[in-house]
Design a protein around this motif. Structure first.
Motif, PDB file in Angstrom:
ATOM      1  N   TYR A  11      13.111  29.454  48.683  1.00  0.00           N
ATOM      2  CA  TYR A  11      14.171  28.765  47.951  1.00  0.00           C
ATOM      3  C   TYR A  11      13.962  28.886  46.443  1.00  0.00           C
ATOM      4  O   TYR A  11      12.836  28.745  45.956  1.00  0.00           O
ATOM      5  N   THR A  15      19.596  28.861  45.587  1.00  0.00           N
ATOM      6  CA  THR A  15      19.740  28.124  46.843  1.00  0.00           C
ATOM      7  C   THR A  15      20.874  27.113  46.756  1.00  0.00           C
ATOM      8  O   THR A  15      20.949  26.326  45.814  1.00  0.00           O
ATOM      9  N   ASN A  42      17.563  21.851  47.077  1.00  0.00           N
ATOM     10  CA  ASN A  42      16.346  22.534  46.639  1.00  0.00           C
ATOM     11  C   ASN A  42      15.567  21.732  45.599  1.00  0.00           C
ATOM     12  O   ASN A  42      14.332  21.694  45.626  1.00  0.00           O
ATOM     13  N   THR A  64      19.983  27.156  55.053  1.00  0.00           N
ATOM     14  CA  THR A  64      20.558  25.905  54.552  1.00  0.00           C
ATOM     15  C   THR A  64      21.903  25.606  55.213  1.00  0.00           C
ATOM     16  O   THR A  64      22.561  26.493  55.747  1.00  0.00           O
ATOM     17  N   GLN A  77      23.787  29.087  53.789  1.00  0.00           N
ATOM     18  CA  GLN A  77      23.118  30.312  53.337  1.00  0.00           C
ATOM     19  C   GLN A  77      22.056  30.745  54.340  1.00  0.00           C
ATOM     20  O   GLN A  77      21.295  29.916  54.842  1.00  0.00           O
ATOM     21  N   ARG A  79      18.667  32.405  54.396  1.00  0.00           N
ATOM     22  CA  ARG A  79      17.606  32.636  53.411  1.00  0.00           C
ATOM     23  C   ARG A  79      16.539  33.594  53.931  1.00  0.00           C
ATOM     24  O   ARG A  79      15.804  34.185  53.146  1.00  0.00           O
ATOM     25  N   ASN A 131      20.240  35.994  49.772  1.00  0.00           N
ATOM     26  CA  ASN A 131      21.011  34.957  50.463  1.00  0.00           C
ATOM     27  C   ASN A 131      22.418  35.447  50.789  1.00  0.00           C
ATOM     28  O   ASN A 131      23.047  36.149  50.015  1.00  0.00           O
TER      29      ASN A 131
END
Length: 429
Positions: A11, A15, A42, A64, A77, A79, A131
């Motif tokens: 992150y 993020t 984050n 996320t 997202q 990640r 992302n």
């Protein structure tokens, strides 16, 4: 330091969305363990993980969510790609397992992990990615399944191929074996693009290759990158079509409930690999019917889904790994549940009017109607003119402009390389 390094790897300032952390508490009087859930952005993550340092049974979701509710459909997202390797169940040591994973990378079978953590009884692997939003779900799932398929002989867990999965947080303790979870390896210089990984590992070819293959009638194992759907995205859109159908009927599905629940559970199961979460989603779907199926009937459907998903992954990822697969026109050779549109329309009683709201479950008449509508739209430009009408309009504009500048009709005809009669006809229109 371990927890901070872990968080910083996954992150950063890019993020967006909620990061969920779970803490399993001690058993209550009824013998059940309660769960404490943290949802944070984050900027608040590191304070929470510091609070949980050296605590038992703490888990974190790498991807996320756009709302503080952890479900695949809520992903904001992607990640990372990740895998949970329970190597001890396969009789393998952790160091031996990581060594074998690196060998597979050097052999070109899988990308090199950007982070490896000790989960207590195995290892967790992470591949940090640029992302991507929820719209990249089918690509993310294909890559996740590819890695799982290639690592399952080392103890890879299919449940950990779920986009909303949680994994043990380094810096905490696994109470099952009283072992510390910690970061073993981290490389902050690498960040993968999912689309580059797809080109390199999923054996994709452009759609034009399909046409060439059909013309030459040569056998090829390349996965066709259809600009509309592939096997993964098709299942997702079919589930959406089914929900659309239910809404159109105001969930009056009596006579079609069993088929609807069966299809929905399977199509959703392509992406929701957590059996408990899938069960909840399917039960919610069934309960929305005006006359829901009995719980025993829903459970009977759900019992068939895991094996069907295993077959789907084996078939699709085998194809992406270069295995030769034979597929008949009716797709009877494919693994898992594959239904032709005609079958779905018949089994679900979908009318021609309802098909107009569907993306994938459509009959030949609706298919041709859409093609004809597209042709009609393609034949006219933004001015509502066909190509021929636009050409005549452009010619008329040129002729009128030259006439206004003092050119004679004969000189206009000569300069534009057309007859005098055409110039006269153009001016009359």
């Amino acid at each position: 330091m371990q927890m901070t390094d872990f968080c910083d790897h996954l992150y950063n300032e890019s993020t967006d969305g909620y990061i969920q952390i779970l803490k399993l508490d001690d058993e209550n009087n009824s013998g059940e363990r309660t769960i404490k859930i943290y949802n944070t952005k984050n900027d608040g993550l590191r304070d929470i993980v510091e609070e949980l340092h050296k605590k038992e049974d703490v888990f974190l979701a790498p991807n996320t969510m756009y709302i503080p509710k952890r479900r695949v459909e809520n992903i904001r997202q992607f990640r990372a790609l990740f895998q949970d390797i329970d190597c001890e169940s396969m009789g393998l040591e952790k160091a031996e397992t990581v060594y074998m994973i690196w060998i597979m990378h050097y052999e070109g079978k899988i990308p090199k992990p950007t982070m490896v953590t000790d989960s207590g009884r195995g290892v967790h692997l992470y591949w940090r990615i640029q992302n991507a939003p929820f719209g990249a779900l089918n690509t993310w799932q294909e890559l996740q399944d590819y890695i799982y398929y290639n690592l399952k002989h080392l103890g890879a867990d299919k449940k950990a191929t779920d986009g909303a999965r949680v994994l043990r947080l380094p810096g905490t303790i696994n109470s099952k074996c009283d072992a510390n979870c910690e970061v073993l390896y981290i490389d902050n210089d690498v960040e993968y693009s999912m689309y580059e990984l797809r080109e390199e590992y999923l054996n994709y070819k452009p759609k034009t290759h399909q046409l060439k293959m059909q013309q030459t009638k040569k056998i090829d194992n390349k996965v066709i990158s259809n600009r509309f759907f592939n096997s993964y995205s098709l299942h997702m859109e079919r589930a959406n079509d089914l929900e659309t159908l239910c809404r159109l009927r105001k969930y009056e599905m009596t006579g079609y409930r069993n088929m609807a629940v069966h299809c929905f559970a399977y199509w959703k199961g392509i992406y929701v690999r957590d059996n408990y979460e899938l069960e909840n989603i399917v039960i919610e779907f069934n309960n929305a019917f005006t006359e829901p199926l009995k719980e025993t009937e829903v459970q009977a459907v759900l019992r068939c889904i895991p094996k069907a998903i295993d077959k789907f992954i084996a078939y699709e990822q085998g194809l992406r790994s270069g295995e030769r697969k034979r597929v008949s026109k009716g797709m009877r050779d494919k693994e898992g549940y594959w239904y032709k549109n005609e079958t779905l329309i018949d089994k679900l009683g979908i009318t021609s009017k309802e098909q107009k709201y569907m993306k994938t479950i459509i009959g030949l008449d609706e298919k041709y109607d859409r093609k004809n509508e597209k042709r009609r739209a393609d034949r006219r430009n933004e001015n509502g003119l066909t190509n021929k009408q636009q050409e005549l309009q452009d010619l008329k504009n040129k002729v009128e402009s030259m006439k206004d500048q003092g050119y004679s009709l004969r000189s206009i005809a000569k300069d534009l390389n057309i007859s005098l009669g055409k110039v006269q006809r153009v001016l009359k229109k």
